[in-house]
Design a protein around this motif. Structure first.
Motif, PDB file in Angstrom:
ATOM      1  N   LYS A  81     -23.016   5.312 -44.158  1.00  0.00           N
ATOM      2  CA  LYS A  81     -22.143   6.336 -44.175  1.00  0.00           C
ATOM      3  C   LYS A  81     -22.174   8.236 -43.182  1.00  0.00           C
ATOM      4  O   LYS A  81     -21.228   8.488 -43.210  1.00  0.00           O
ATOM      5  N   GLN A  82     -24.023   8.147 -43.382  1.00  0.00           N
ATOM      6  CA  GLN A  82     -23.342   9.575 -42.246  1.00  0.00           C
ATOM      7  C   GLN A  82     -23.238   9.245 -40.817  1.00  0.00           C
ATOM      8  O   GLN A  82     -23.011   9.816 -39.839  1.00  0.00           O
ATOM      9  N   ALA A  83     -22.934   7.910 -40.432  1.00  0.00           N
ATOM     10  CA  ALA A  83     -22.471   7.645 -38.718  1.00  0.00           C
ATOM     11  C   ALA A  83     -21.189   8.419 -38.154  1.00  0.00           C
ATOM     12  O   ALA A  83     -20.494   7.858 -38.760  1.00  0.00           O
ATOM     13  N   ASP A  84     -21.453   9.089 -36.953  1.00  0.00           N
ATOM     14  CA  ASP A  84     -19.890   8.871 -36.661  1.00  0.00           C
ATOM     15  C   ASP A  84     -20.290   7.626 -35.785  1.00  0.00           C
ATOM     16  O   ASP A  84     -18.733   8.443 -35.278  1.00  0.00           O
ATOM     17  N   ILE A  85     -21.492   7.167 -34.927  1.00  0.00           N
ATOM     18  CA  ILE A  85     -21.138   5.601 -34.436  1.00  0.00           C
ATOM     19  C   ILE A  85     -22.353   4.688 -35.114  1.00  0.00           C
ATOM     20  O   ILE A  85     -23.110   4.982 -35.371  1.00  0.00           O
ATOM     21  N   ILE A  86     -21.721   3.876 -35.062  1.00  0.00           N
ATOM     22  CA  ILE A  86     -22.072   2.491 -35.885  1.00  0.00           C
ATOM     23  C   ILE A  86     -21.945   1.311 -34.985  1.00  0.00           C
ATOM     24  O   ILE A  86     -21.018   0.961 -34.615  1.00  0.00           O
ATOM     25  N   ILE A  87     -23.281   0.854 -34.508  1.00  0.00           N
ATOM     26  CA  ILE A  87     -23.456  -0.637 -34.188  1.00  0.00           C
ATOM     27  C   ILE A  87     -23.770  -1.403 -35.296  1.00  0.00           C
ATOM     28  O   ILE A  87     -24.656  -1.155 -34.946  1.00  0.00           O
ATOM     29  N   ALA A  88     -23.180  -2.232 -35.493  1.00  0.00           N
ATOM     30  CA  ALA A  88     -23.401  -3.398 -36.375  1.00  0.00           C
ATOM     31  C   ALA A  88     -23.793  -4.619 -35.422  1.00  0.00           C
ATOM     32  O   ALA A  88     -23.142  -5.115 -34.435  1.00  0.00           O
ATOM     33  N   ALA A  89     -25.473  -5.066 -35.851  1.00  0.00           N
ATOM     34  CA  ALA A  89     -25.869  -6.252 -34.771  1.00  0.00           C
ATOM     35  C   ALA A  89     -26.785  -6.987 -36.112  1.00  0.00           C
ATOM     36  O   ALA A  89     -27.756  -7.121 -35.221  1.00  0.00           O
ATOM     37  N   ILE A  90     -26.335  -7.363 -36.974  1.00  0.00           N
ATOM     38  CA  ILE A  90     -27.263  -7.692 -37.756  1.00  0.00           C
ATOM     39  C   ILE A  90     -26.934  -9.609 -37.627  1.00  0.00           C
ATOM     40  O   ILE A  90     -27.958 -10.168 -39.243  1.00  0.00           O
ATOM     41  N   GLY A  91     -25.578  -9.683 -37.899  1.00  0.00           N
ATOM     42  CA  GLY A  91     -25.588 -11.340 -37.512  1.00  0.00           C
ATOM     43  C   GLY A  91     -24.792 -12.079 -39.232  1.00  0.00           C
ATOM     44  O   GLY A  91     -25.400 -12.575 -39.323  1.00  0.00           O
ATOM     45  N   LYS A  92     -24.974 -10.639 -40.309  1.00  0.00           N
ATOM     46  CA  LYS A  92     -24.130 -11.283 -41.341  1.00  0.00           C
ATOM     47  C   LYS A  92     -22.649 -10.624 -41.454  1.00  0.00           C
ATOM     48  O   LYS A  92     -22.288  -9.605 -41.383  1.00  0.00           O
ATOM     49  N   PRO A  93     -21.773 -12.003 -41.747  1.00  0.00           N
ATOM     50  CA  PRO A  93     -20.243 -11.691 -42.013  1.00  0.00           C
ATOM     51  C   PRO A  93     -19.742 -10.449 -42.366  1.00  0.00           C
ATOM     52  O   PRO A  93     -20.315 -10.501 -44.138  1.00  0.00           O
ATOM     53  N   GLN A  94     -19.667  -9.598 -42.094  1.00  0.00           N
ATOM     54  CA  GLN A  94     -18.648  -8.295 -43.097  1.00  0.00           C
ATOM     55  C   GLN A  94     -19.192  -8.115 -43.585  1.00  0.00           C
ATOM     56  O   GLN A  94     -18.670  -7.771 -44.872  1.00  0.00           O
ATOM     57  N   PHE A  95     -20.310  -7.545 -43.223  1.00  0.00           N
ATOM     58  CA  PHE A  95     -21.366  -6.737 -43.780  1.00  0.00           C
ATOM     59  C   PHE A  95     -21.387  -4.970 -44.286  1.00  0.00           C
ATOM     60  O   PHE A  95     -21.610  -4.648 -45.134  1.00  0.00           O
ATOM     61  N   VAL A  96     -20.714  -4.212 -43.574  1.00  0.00           N
ATOM     62  CA  VAL A  96     -19.974  -3.354 -43.445  1.00  0.00           C
ATOM     63  C   VAL A  96     -19.150  -3.587 -43.747  1.00  0.00           C
ATOM     64  O   VAL A  96     -18.294  -3.584 -43.039  1.00  0.00           O
ATOM     65  N   THR A  97     -19.489  -2.465 -44.463  1.00  0.00           N
ATOM     66  CA  THR A  97     -17.401  -2.766 -45.744  1.00  0.00           C
ATOM     67  C   THR A  97     -17.011  -1.233 -45.566  1.00  0.00           C
ATOM     68  O   THR A  97     -17.967  -0.478 -45.549  1.00  0.00           O
ATOM     69  N   ALA A  98     -16.068  -0.769 -46.065  1.00  0.00           N
ATOM     70  CA  ALA A  98     -14.945   0.877 -45.358  1.00  0.00           C
ATOM     71  C   ALA A  98     -16.244   1.797 -46.528  1.00  0.00           C
ATOM     72  O   ALA A  98     -15.932   3.031 -46.344  1.00  0.00           O
ATOM     73  N   ASN A  99     -16.640   0.973 -47.826  1.00  0.00           N
ATOM     74  CA  ASN A  99     -17.519   2.410 -48.451  1.00  0.00           C
ATOM     75  C   ASN A  99     -18.207   2.479 -47.840  1.00  0.00           C
ATOM     76  O   ASN A  99     -19.019   3.853 -48.394  1.00  0.00           O
ATOM     77  N   MET A 100     -18.619   2.145 -46.715  1.00  0.00           N
ATOM     78  CA  MET A 100     -20.240   2.845 -45.670  1.00  0.00           C
ATOM     79  C   MET A 100     -19.567   3.082 -44.713  1.00  0.00           C
ATOM     80  O   MET A 100     -20.217   3.897 -44.030  1.00  0.00           O
ATOM     81  N   VAL A 101     -18.224   3.583 -44.770  1.00  0.00           N
ATOM     82  CA  VAL A 101     -18.051   4.317 -43.059  1.00  0.00           C
ATOM     83  C   VAL A 101     -17.318   5.860 -43.383  1.00  0.00           C
ATOM     84  O   VAL A 101     -16.852   5.707 -44.488  1.00  0.00           O
TER      85      VAL A 101
END
Ligand code: NDP
Length: 291
Positions: free
Chosen positions: A205-225
């Motif tokens: 949630k503190q990130a200005d830039i998020i790079i998601a590379a974990i291989g878990k479908p739709q892991f990053v949700t709106a409340n984390m951004v």
């Protein structure tokens, strides 16, 4: 508000057109065509598709590609023998070993055996070391593809907080290393998260830039951004008959400032960067043999 879409397919097409021009002038100058040898072991359908896409992209940009297809029962020794032949072949400039390899094969041993000058995936310790020291021979394909997307989308990274989700050798670690270098699409303050990270959602949630590379479908949700953040989704996950990323695209695009889709985001960039590295490998090797 809806985020700006970062169109990886379009950016990759532009890069491939530039590379095609450079390949043509390389041929005119040296009489040589950059040549990628792709090694595919076994019959994993997804790997076969990836290799075919890479070969098609090579051919469209004027590079030569040769597929070496080996049976699922191939031993480490047999694969090492092929790698040794390709290493020694002056007309092969780049070697790509498609991963994953079957379980009986010692993958690290095989990747270590690819001569660093032909290591177009930038997996060899020598090339990783050069990249970390900020004097790269090759750039790792997927992370440098992400970096090109940041450049194309004019995302400010200097002094910004980039959070990389995932610490694999192929994506997460080299991605973080590129972002922390000095220079364009870099100079970021970088945090790497992985499966042992505590309070992951708060960090993301503190990130200005998020790079998601974990291989878990739709892991990053709106409340984390954080509102306005740039979100680069590396993930490729098959859910039923659909491909989805590691980001919940539909919800996150309402919060983010810019976002990549899946498919059509990072995937095409990985291939474009592979072509770039194959051309560079040919330039290094042919240049060296002509001096
Ligand atoms: P790996 O499986 O090698 O690595 C996954 C990483 O994510 C690991 O570091 C793991 O942590 C971390 N992780 C897993 N689950 C969690 C979790 N719940 N919370 C936090 N971290 C977690 O995958 P890759 O790096 O090879 O690939 C990642 C994704 O990117 C995949 O979907 C893959 O298909 C895709 N991909 C896409 C490419 C493209 O061109 N678009 C190219 C390459 C990959 P730990 O180390 O602790 O286990």
């Amino acid at each position: 508000m809806s985020a700006r879409l970062i169109d990886g397919k379009a950016v990759a097409a532009e890069i491939r057109t530039r590379i095609a021009g450079e390949v043509a002038s390389f041929l005119a100058r040296t009489g040589k065509v950059p040549h990628l040898a792709a090694v595919l072991v076994g019959d994993d359908p997804a790997s076969a598709v990836y290799v075919r896409n890479k070969q098609t992209a090579c051919e469209k940009a004027g590079l030569k590609s040769t597929l070496h297809r080996l049976s699922v029962t191939t031993t480490t020794e047999q694969l090492l023998e092929l790698i040794a032949q390709l290493n020694a072949d002056p007309d092969t400039h780049g070697i790509l070993v498609q991963l994953p390899l079957p379980a009986q094969i010692d993958s690290q041993h095989v990747l270590d055996a690819v001569t660093p000058l032909k290591d177009v995936d930038c997996f060899h310790a020598e090339n990783v070391g050069l990249m970390v020291q900020g004097r790269p021979r090759f750039l790792p394909c997927t992370p440098s593809g992400c970096q090109q997307l940041l450049i194309h989308a004019a995302v400010e990274t200097a002094g910004k907080h980039a959070v990389v989700l995932g610490r694999s050798e192929i994506v997460g670690k080299p991605m973080a290393m590129l972002l922390v270098q000095k220079g364009q699409a870099a100079d970021a303050t970088v945090t790497i998260c992985h499966s042992r990270t505590q309070n992951l959602a708060e960090i993301v949630k503190q990130a200005d830039i998020i790079i998601a590379a974990i291989g878990k479908p739709q892991f990053v949700t709106a409340n984390m951004v954080k509102p306005g953040a740039t979100v680069i989704d590396v993930g490729i996950n098959r859910v039923g008959d659909k491909l989805v990323g590691d980001v919940d695209f539909d919800a996150v695009k309402e919060i983010a400032g810019a976002i990549t889709p899946v498919p059509g985001g990072v995937g095409p960039m990985t291939i474009a960067m592979l072509l770039q590295n194959t051309l560079r490998a040919a330039q290094i090797q042919v240049g060296a043999s002509q001096t």
